[in-house]
Design an enzyme around this catalytic site. Structure first.
Site, PDB file in Angstrom:
ATOM      1  N   HIS A 353      -7.323   4.734  11.766  1.00  0.00           N
ATOM      2  CA  HIS A 353      -6.640   6.014  11.995  1.00  0.00           C
ATOM      3  C   HIS A 353      -5.347   5.742  12.780  1.00  0.00           C
ATOM      4  O   HIS A 353      -5.371   5.111  13.836  1.00  0.00           O
ATOM      5  CB  HIS A 353      -7.536   6.995  12.747  1.00  0.00           C
ATOM      6  CG  HIS A 353      -6.968   8.382  12.768  1.00  0.00           C
ATOM      7  ND1 HIS A 353      -7.228   9.311  11.792  1.00  0.00           N
ATOM      8  CD2 HIS A 353      -6.101   8.980  13.622  1.00  0.00           C
ATOM      9  CE1 HIS A 353      -6.558  10.424  12.046  1.00  0.00           C
ATOM     10  NE2 HIS A 353      -5.867  10.245  13.146  1.00  0.00           N
ATOM     11  N   ALA A 354      -4.228   6.249  12.256  1.00  0.00           N
ATOM     12  CA  ALA A 354      -2.924   5.913  12.832  1.00  0.00           C
ATOM     13  C   ALA A 354      -2.803   6.386  14.279  1.00  0.00           C
ATOM     14  O   ALA A 354      -3.264   7.475  14.629  1.00  0.00           O
ATOM     15  CB  ALA A 354      -1.824   6.551  11.995  1.00  0.00           C
ATOM     16  N   HIS A 383       5.735  10.279  12.147  1.00  0.00           N
ATOM     17  CA  HIS A 383       4.902  10.973  13.138  1.00  0.00           C
ATOM     18  C   HIS A 383       4.622  10.047  14.325  1.00  0.00           C
ATOM     19  O   HIS A 383       4.820  10.418  15.490  1.00  0.00           O
ATOM     20  CB  HIS A 383       3.586  11.416  12.475  1.00  0.00           C
ATOM     21  CG  HIS A 383       2.614  12.039  13.418  1.00  0.00           C
ATOM     22  ND1 HIS A 383       2.504  13.398  13.591  1.00  0.00           N
ATOM     23  CD2 HIS A 383       1.713  11.494  14.286  1.00  0.00           C
ATOM     24  CE1 HIS A 383       1.586  13.667  14.508  1.00  0.00           C
ATOM     25  NE2 HIS A 383       1.086  12.526  14.944  1.00  0.00           N
ATOM     26  N   HIS A 387       5.946   9.800  18.629  1.00  0.00           N
ATOM     27  CA  HIS A 387       5.204   9.576  19.884  1.00  0.00           C
ATOM     28  C   HIS A 387       5.890   8.494  20.716  1.00  0.00           C
ATOM     29  O   HIS A 387       6.101   8.643  21.910  1.00  0.00           O
ATOM     30  CB  HIS A 387       3.769   9.129  19.594  1.00  0.00           C
ATOM     31  CG  HIS A 387       2.859  10.199  19.062  1.00  0.00           C
ATOM     32  ND1 HIS A 387       2.699  11.412  19.677  1.00  0.00           N
ATOM     33  CD2 HIS A 387       2.033  10.223  17.983  1.00  0.00           C
ATOM     34  CE1 HIS A 387       1.809  12.139  18.997  1.00  0.00           C
ATOM     35  NE2 HIS A 387       1.397  11.437  17.962  1.00  0.00           N
ATOM     36  N   GLU A 411       2.879  15.968  19.298  1.00  0.00           N
ATOM     37  CA  GLU A 411       2.528  15.831  17.878  1.00  0.00           C
ATOM     38  C   GLU A 411       3.641  16.325  16.959  1.00  0.00           C
ATOM     39  O   GLU A 411       3.616  16.078  15.757  1.00  0.00           O
ATOM     40  CB  GLU A 411       1.235  16.595  17.578  1.00  0.00           C
ATOM     41  CG  GLU A 411       0.024  16.142  18.387  1.00  0.00           C
ATOM     42  CD  GLU A 411      -0.304  14.674  18.197  1.00  0.00           C
ATOM     43  OE1 GLU A 411       0.061  14.115  17.149  1.00  0.00           O
ATOM     44  OE2 GLU A 411      -0.907  14.074  19.109  1.00  0.00           O
ATOM     45  N   TYR A 521      -2.479  19.965  17.041  1.00  0.00           N
ATOM     46  CA  TYR A 521      -1.871  19.794  15.707  1.00  0.00           C
ATOM     47  C   TYR A 521      -1.504  21.144  15.097  1.00  0.00           C
ATOM     48  O   TYR A 521      -0.526  21.243  14.355  1.00  0.00           O
ATOM     49  CB  TYR A 521      -2.813  19.022  14.777  1.00  0.00           C
ATOM     50  CG  TYR A 521      -3.171  17.650  15.310  1.00  0.00           C
ATOM     51  CD1 TYR A 521      -2.218  16.633  15.355  1.00  0.00           C
ATOM     52  CD2 TYR A 521      -4.441  17.370  15.790  1.00  0.00           C
ATOM     53  CE1 TYR A 521      -2.539  15.370  15.846  1.00  0.00           C
ATOM     54  CE2 TYR A 521      -4.768  16.124  16.285  1.00  0.00           C
ATOM     55  CZ  TYR A 521      -3.821  15.121  16.319  1.00  0.00           C
ATOM     56  OH  TYR A 521      -4.134  13.885  16.812  1.00  0.00           O
TER      57      TYR A 521
END
Ligand code: X8Z
Ligand code: ZN
Length: 612
Positions: A353-354, A383, A387, A411, A521
């Site tokens: 999971h990224a 995305h 961050h 996010e 999100y």
């Protein structure tokens, strides 16, 4: 033990100061009879000390977590559980000590703000009993391990990892094959259920010791507003966007009915969750071909272009970095390139999971992703880089302010840049030979809506479920039914067939075993359109907003950076205002963006039985 001592130390120091002042007061007989409480200066000293200690422990915890996520074994799991146990114990000790300053008058702005953050900012607090802290850390590591190592084995003995099962859900149009992949992945989560229930018990006990009704209230207190008012804020936003979601749902269901028949997809009923192209039915981009507006195709497929032009993982990340550079941000450090993980290793278990990391809170930035060459991962790269650039922008703030204005902001940043991946932008990169004319714009908008609009109710329901679980409104025996009740209520989606009695479907979504709050999100999906609208205006865009790219606009980059640099130092409405000119979260930006699609959908849906 050591850690607890280190955390207790500042109190000793504070107490010493207090004793000192008591001595001074002793000259006046009346004051001498009263024990003096801590002063504003004591509070400021306490906060400074707490920040330093948490920064040190946090950094150690981050390093160990990085090793675990890149190399899942029994040993790294144990080490990570130990590190997180120490960090949680320290956070909880500091949070409970912070309450000693509740009645102190004359606190300066930052000390008051930081004391609040110390008291409520723990994602998963543990009870102060060391055995329970340790139990909770072990449960956390085991839940993560069950997800990270999860796979589903077919009858012929071939075992498929999540990524392979997701490929089937994205590409297959065979209902039986889709069903097997969908149900197959959900075999990873029944063993999580009891662990999760115990974790809820422990975290709630921890939250109660810190003065909160339950963990949900604690999570809702991170938004610079009365936590009791936060759900109303979400309802307000959801009411703004739900008509657009319902229009999209109605059209998609009608198209799926054409493909799969009305026995499988019934009018007026929720859509079976295995048919929407995504393991969790959270974004529907993969079924674009089934629902695209005829005569208004976008005219290109970014996945095909990336493959044709022989992009690989590294080149995709370099392209993302170049976008940030075009806005005036400094290139990423050399260590980013040598320490990040871009490709799924063949020889070991990693968390695919990224995620984006900021190991030393200075410039040791990294991402960890199992990148495939496709449009979805190209967006996810932006995305994650969002961050990293946020983390870098606030690195000179003090520890507690090294965070985003609220978690939705973190996010939203990278996604905001992804909205600028327009045909015009792709042409500038020589990825498109010609900018397609406006005749395909409905297709472009449909493609975006399948990602962004389809996501909204999912983004909302995950924590609606958790908040009820944390509040004790439902016990483990009702976890799964409540999950599907909310999936149906918000998304209009149902399980393909009855779920087994031991099913724990929330556990099959990364953020539940991983304990990552999810409302962020939903907020990000609203905020990114506000950011995009504001930045496009600064960039001097004059065309339709869905064709605006802020690529190469240093003016837009400067305004964005000004907000990022604020970190968490001011309440989020101020950060929002600094970028957009308005302090309100507001869905008109996302509604304006999709207005042409909404008009088209409403036309298509005339005479259809919408809703569920
Ligand atoms: O988890 C993520 C990011 C990492 S913060 C890849 N996202 C959510 C998800 O995958 O469920 C981004 C969109 C929603
Ligand atoms: Zn993220």
């Amino acid at each position: 033990m050591n850690i607890l001592n280190r955390i207790v130390l500042p109190c000793a120091c504070v107490l010493a100061l207090t004793a000192c002042e008591q001595q001074n007061d002793a000259a006046e007989p009346v004051a001498a009879a009263l024990p003096a409480g801590p002063t504003a200066a004591d509070a400021a000293a306490f906060v400074a000390d707490a920040e330093q200690q948490l920064a040190e422990l946090g950094q150690h915890n981050e390093r160990v977590a990085w090793v675990l996520a890149n190399f899942i074994t029994e040993d790294t799991e144990l080490l990570a559980a130990r590190a997180s146990e120490q960090f949680t114990a320290a956070q909880v000790a500091v949070a409970s000590e912070a309450a000693r300053f509740n009645d102190v008058e004359g606190l300066d702005y930052d000390t008051a703000r930081k004391l609040n953050m110390l008291k409520s900012g723990i994602v998963i607090p543990a009870p102060m009993d060391p055995e329970k802290t340790s139990e909770q850390a072990e449960i956390g590591a085991r839940l993560n391990g069950l997800y990270g190592r999860g796979s589903y084995c077919l009858e012929d003995g071939d075992c498929l990892a999540l990524g392979q099962l997701e490929d089937i859900i994205g590409e297959s149009r065979d209902p039986a094959e889709l069903l097997e992949a969908w149900e197959g992945w959900r075999t990873v989560s029944p063993p999580m259920k009891d662990l999760y229930a115990r974790q809820v018990e422990l975290a709630n006990e921890g939250a109660a010791e810190l003065g909160f009704d339950d963990l949900g209230t604690m999570w809702r207190s991170a938004y610079d507003m009365d936590p009791a008012e936060f759900p109303g804020e979400l309802d307000r936003l959801w009411e703004q966007v739900s008509p657009l979601y319902e229009a999209l749902h109605c059209h998609v269901r009608a198209q799926l009915q054409e493909v799969y028949g009305s026995e499988t997809v019934a009018a007026g009923e929720p859509i079976p969750a295995h048919l929407l192209g995504n393991m969790w039915a959270q974004s529907w981009d993969n079924i674009y071909d089934l629902v695209a507006p005829p005569q208004s195709d976008a005219g290109y497929d970014l996945t095909e272009i990336l493959l044709d032009k022989e992009y690989n993982a590294l080149k995709m990340v370099r392209t993302g970095e170049a976008f940030f550079s075009s806005l005036g941000f400094e290139p990423l450090p050399e260590t980013f390139w040598s320490r990040s993980l871009f490709v799924k290793p063949a020889d070991r278990d990693v968390v695919c999971h990224a995620s984006a990391w900021d190991i030393d809170e200075q410039d040791d930035l990294r991402i960890k992703m199992c990148i495939d060459v496709n449009a979805e991962d190209f967006n996810t790269i932006h995305h994650e880089l969002g961050h990293n650039y946020y983390q870098r922008a606030y690195k000179d703030k003090s520890y507690l302010y090294r965070s985003s204005a609220n978690d939705g902001f973190h996010e939203a940043v990278g996604d905001t840049l992804s909205l600028s991946i327009t045909p015009e932008y792709l042409a500038q990169l020589d990825l498109l030979e010609q900018v397609p004319d406006a005749s395909g714009d409905l297709g472009l908008l449909m493609n975006q809506a399948l990602g962004k609009i389809a996501f909204l109710p999912f983004g909302l329901m995950v924590d609606q479920w958790r908040w009820k679980v944390f509040a004790g409104e439902v016990g483990p025996e009702g976890y799964n039914d409540l999950w599907w009740q909310l999936r149906e209520q918000y998304q209009g989606v149902r399980a393909p067939r009855e779920r087994p009695a031991d099913a724990f479907d929330p556990g099959a979504k990364y953020h539940v075993p991983g304990n990552t709050p999810y409302t962020r999100y939903f907020l990000a999906h609203i905020l990114q359109f506000q950011f995009h609208r504001a930045l496009c205006e600064i960039a001097g865009n004059e065309g339709p907003i869905h064709r605006c790219s802020i690529y190469n606009s240093e003016a837009a980059g400067e305004r964005l950076n000004a907000m990022l640099e604020m970190g968490r130092s001011r309440p989020w409405p101020e950060a929002l205002e600094a970028l957009t000119g308005s302090p309100e979260m507001d869905a008109t930006a996302i509604l304006d963006y999709f207005a042409p699609l909404q008009a088209w959908l409403d036309e298509q849906n005339t005479g259809r039985q919408c809703g569920w």
